[in-house]
Design a protein around this motif. Sequence first.
Motif: not given
Length: 289
Positions: A205-206, A211-213, A217-224, A276-282
Amino acid sequence: MIAITGATGHLGRLVVEDLLDRGVAPSEIVAAVRSPEKAADLAARGVTVREADYTKPGTLETAFQGVDRLLLVSSSEVGQRLGHHANVIEAAQRAGVGLLVYTSLAFADTSPMMLAAEHKATEALIRESGLPFVILRNGWYTENYTGSLAQTLQNGAIVGSAGEGRVSAATRADYAAAAAAVLTGEGHEGSVYELGGDDPFTMAELAAEIARQSGTEVVYRDMPTEEHVRTLVGFGLPESVAALLADFDAAIAQDYLLVESGDLRRLIGRPTTPLADAVAEAIETVESA
Ligand SMILES: NC(=O)c1ccc[n+]([C@@H]2O[C@H](COP(=O)([O-])OP(=O)(O)OC[C@H]3O[C@@H](n4cnc5c(N)ncnc54)[C@H](OP(=O)(O)O)[C@@H]3O)[C@@H](O)[C@H]2O)c1
């Protein structure tokens, strides 16, 4: 007087600002800092600046003279923290501090995180000291993610091993507001607050929010976990740091950074800062750099 250790750090500075915003007289605030020269701006605004080095007990006892309420911002020197905190607690006892407020970690007494051990031990020392206390068990900072936004955008990915775990991150400003509320309020003595943001999110979700804002393209790559450590070492991080970062994600995967107490919003008297606000500021910061 109200004293804040680590007042030249990110969190400590925000607490000082919050106290000033609440109308506490600058001269009633003691910025208890390792390097007074770094607090020249605070001194210029009338804040009392005193040397308080966690490794120099004499400076601590002198810094805490006349202090009624003390915020111990946990030391940033992982592995050395317990000794640092013990020095602060002993100096607070000797100086007759009336209330010790400590920034701990979410679920410090039960969390499997490597970071939790020093916080758990510090909490025990505080209880044994007999000092009136408040424990602020801070959850994750949103800035742990937004602080590396430029790199995330460049990579187009967040890599981790947190799985579907959710993090109740909140901004440092939110945690600082909670500390200021306790330092200026009544009726908190003996409380242990579990603090976290109102709206927990997964790493996926992060990534989606960034990516939305950003339109990138930003994806989350999960791994062991083991692959996560190897990947971070491949990025050039020392093995010990890679292991610590993977350990954070292991805790997230088990929901040890999911805090649903509502303590933070109650202490600050408003909802916590939305992701969303923290991401917008960053994003604004990255674009203006
Ligand atoms: N919950 C989370 O997600 C999270 C994330 C990171 C850290 N933390 C913890 O929360 C604390 C505050 O966070 P932050 O962002 O404000 O960290 P920060 O900006 O690194 O601030 C840490 C402060 O500790 C001070 N310090 C370190 N060693 C000291 C010593 N020997 N004597 C006196 N002061 C000393 C530093 O002094 P100088 O200004 O002189 O360097 C600095 O002011 C950290 O120290 C760490 O324990 C929590």
